[in-house]
Design a protein around this motif. Structure first.
Motif, PDB file in Angstrom:
ATOM      1  N   GLU A 165       0.866  -1.256  -0.006  1.00  0.00           N
ATOM      2  CA  GLU A 165      -0.222  -0.125   0.042  1.00  0.00           C
ATOM      3  C   GLU A 165       0.832   1.468  -0.039  1.00  0.00           C
ATOM      4  OE1 GLU A 165      -2.384  -0.947   3.462  1.00  0.00           O
ATOM      5  OE2 GLU A 165      -3.788  -1.868   2.325  1.00  0.00           O
ATOM      6  N   ALA A 166       1.938   1.227   0.726  1.00  0.00           N
ATOM      7  CA  ALA A 166       2.804   2.435   0.911  1.00  0.00           C
ATOM      8  C   ALA A 166       3.781   2.657  -0.506  1.00  0.00           C
ATOM      9  CB  ALA A 166       3.830   2.023   1.937  1.00  0.00           C
ATOM     10  N   ARG A 167       3.934   1.392  -1.340  1.00  0.00           N
ATOM     11  CA  ARG A 167       4.504   1.501  -2.464  1.00  0.00           C
ATOM     12  C   ARG A 167       3.495   2.079  -3.494  1.00  0.00           C
ATOM     13  NH1 ARG A 167       9.107  -2.886  -4.215  1.00  0.00           N
ATOM     14  NH2 ARG A 167      10.151  -2.804  -2.281  1.00  0.00           N
ATOM     15  N   ASP A 168       2.189   1.731  -3.240  1.00  0.00           N
ATOM     16  CA  ASP A 168       1.089   1.864  -4.438  1.00  0.00           C
ATOM     17  C   ASP A 168       0.930   3.502  -4.083  1.00  0.00           C
ATOM     18  OD1 ASP A 168      -0.695   1.559  -6.327  1.00  0.00           O
ATOM     19  OD2 ASP A 168      -2.140   1.555  -4.827  1.00  0.00           O
ATOM     20  N   ARG A 169       1.048   3.932  -3.088  1.00  0.00           N
ATOM     21  CA  ARG A 169       0.691   5.448  -2.703  1.00  0.00           C
ATOM     22  C   ARG A 169       1.810   6.375  -3.280  1.00  0.00           C
ATOM     23  NH1 ARG A 169      -1.248   3.557   2.127  1.00  0.00           N
ATOM     24  NH2 ARG A 169       0.747   3.974   3.084  1.00  0.00           N
ATOM     25  N   ALA A 170       3.059   5.855  -3.268  1.00  0.00           N
ATOM     26  CA  ALA A 170       4.303   6.331  -3.805  1.00  0.00           C
ATOM     27  C   ALA A 170       4.357   6.475  -5.360  1.00  0.00           C
ATOM     28  CB  ALA A 170       5.509   5.941  -3.145  1.00  0.00           C
ATOM     29  N   GLU A 171       3.687   5.369  -5.855  1.00  0.00           N
ATOM     30  CA  GLU A 171       3.785   5.439  -7.303  1.00  0.00           C
ATOM     31  C   GLU A 171       2.635   6.361  -7.898  1.00  0.00           C
ATOM     32  OE1 GLU A 171       3.287   1.371  -8.858  1.00  0.00           O
ATOM     33  OE2 GLU A 171       5.284   0.788  -8.171  1.00  0.00           O
ATOM     34  N   GLN A 172       1.557   6.494  -7.218  1.00  0.00           N
ATOM     35  CA  GLN A 172       0.525   7.153  -7.714  1.00  0.00           C
ATOM     36  C   GLN A 172       0.618   8.665  -7.449  1.00  0.00           C
ATOM     37  OE1 GLN A 172      -3.468   6.478  -5.822  1.00  0.00           O
ATOM     38  NE2 GLN A 172      -3.006   4.122  -5.863  1.00  0.00           N
ATOM     39  N   GLU A 173       1.466   9.111  -6.327  1.00  0.00           N
ATOM     40  CA  GLU A 173       1.745  10.416  -6.078  1.00  0.00           C
ATOM     41  C   GLU A 173       3.078  10.767  -7.214  1.00  0.00           C
ATOM     42  OE1 GLU A 173       2.562  14.201  -4.305  1.00  0.00           O
ATOM     43  OE2 GLU A 173       0.956  12.679  -4.309  1.00  0.00           O
TER      44      GLU A 173
END
Length: 345
Positions: free
Chosen positions: A328-336
């Motif tokens: 989830e942290a990686r996904d948020r980072a990729e989206q940002e």
């Protein structure tokens, strides 16, 4: 049980995505072949989304949600999901088995590395042996010795895949060789990714993986006798189609970097014939004591889950929940990162 249109979709997905399984499935009785095709379609499509998708974390998290919906009886409106939900209901599929697959794909999503051969077997247990255990459930086999040998076969097949794909994985920044093997020869992982070569040391690692796979192929065979008679040729076919990849790789000097080894259609047809003969032979031979061998420590939880299904809802352990938090942290980072890229474009 499975909507015919959904089954046709699954059949096409497997025909294009897994030639070896598609060939082997021809020898399975329809009562097993059809749900097996649906099972493999769900697993294979999920695996491909994680391996080849641009956003691995999002793909794994999406699979988590799809699995939750399928077990709630409200699958996503897609052929593979609807077919998988039908399998869950018809065969009382223990949730721990697809959960194990999900955990293995989550490890892919965080690009986990494996220090030892045992850790590689643990990964293989999740992404392959779990499927072998699910196949036993589709055959309505819950015998722990048959399940143990099915898991041996799953791990062997995955080790063969890893051995075949060393070069392809390296070029994609993936590594499934035990990292301690690289440490032994003083090879840095990033250096290997930058310039993967079929050196004698790397070929030796491929050979070691295939030796372990070969040991498990042989250990798996006595379990086939405990499967329904009509299913034995198909399982032998899966065993021989994958083993043939390793044998061809051995003939090419264990070089899985310069080219990707595959078997021809004619070769597969010959292996199907061999599998029919071997299934007939094993049916009349005395049972081998190897069938009673303890399961690999890395697959014991799968054998227990399939042999003694727990009717209580599964509670995800802290290990996989920790992986989900990382995803989830990686996904948020990729989206940002994508948002910032669009904003500055």
């Amino acid at each position: 049980m499975i909507d015919p249109a959904d089954l046709d979709h699954c059949r096409e997905a497997i025909r294009e995505g897994s030639y070896s399984f598609h060939a082997a499935s021809k020898l399975l009785p329809a009562s097993v072949r059809d749900p097996a095709l649906a099972l493999y379609a769900f697993c294979r499509l999920a695996d491909d989304e994680v391996d080849f998708g641009e956003h691995k974390p999002a793909a794994v998290l999406d699979l988590r949600d799809r699995l939750d919906l399928a077990y709630a009886g409200t699958p996503r409106n897609a052929p593979a999901d609807r077919a998988f939900a039908a399998i869950i209901e018809e065969f009382d599929m223990p949730r721990a088995l697809p959960e194990a697959l999900l955990e293995g794909l989550a490890w892919d999503g965080i690009e986990r590395r494996y220090a030892t051969l045992s850790e590689v077997r643990s990964y293989s247990a999740r992404v392959a042996a779990a499927v072998g255990a699910m196949m036993c459930v589709l055959m309505r086999v819950r015998d722990e010795h048959a399940l143990s040998r099915a898991c041996d076969l799953g791990v062997a097949m995955q080790l063969t895949n890893i051995a075949r794909d060393v070069g392809e994985d390296a070029r994609a920044g993936r590594l499934y060789l035990p990292t301690e093997w690289l440490d032994e020869i003083g090879l840095d992982e990033d250096a290997f990714f930058a310039d993967p070569r079929p050196t004698p040391q790397i070929r030796s690692m491929v050979k070691r993986l295939l030796a372990e796979a070969n040991r498990l192929y042989h250990r798996s065979e006595p379990g086939i006798r405990r499967l329904p008679l009509a299913s034995r040729p198909g399982i032998f076919a899966a065993r021989h189609c994958y083993d043939a990849i390793g044998r061809k790789l051995a003939r090419r000097g264990y070089d899985s970097i310069s080219q990707r080894v595959c078997t021809t259609g004619r070769h597969k047809m010959g292996l199907l014939g061999l599998s029919v003969m071997r299934a007939a032979w094993v049916s009349v031979m005395p049972e081998s004591a190897v069938v009673y061998a303890k399961p690999l420590p890395e697959v014991a939880f799968l054998v227990d889950a399939a042999a003694h299904p727990d009717p209580r809802p599964i509670v995800r352990g802290e290990g996989i929940l920790s992986v989900f938090r990382q995803l989830e942290a990686r996904d948020r980072a990729e989206q940002e990162a994508e948002r910032l890229t669009r904003a500055t474009a």
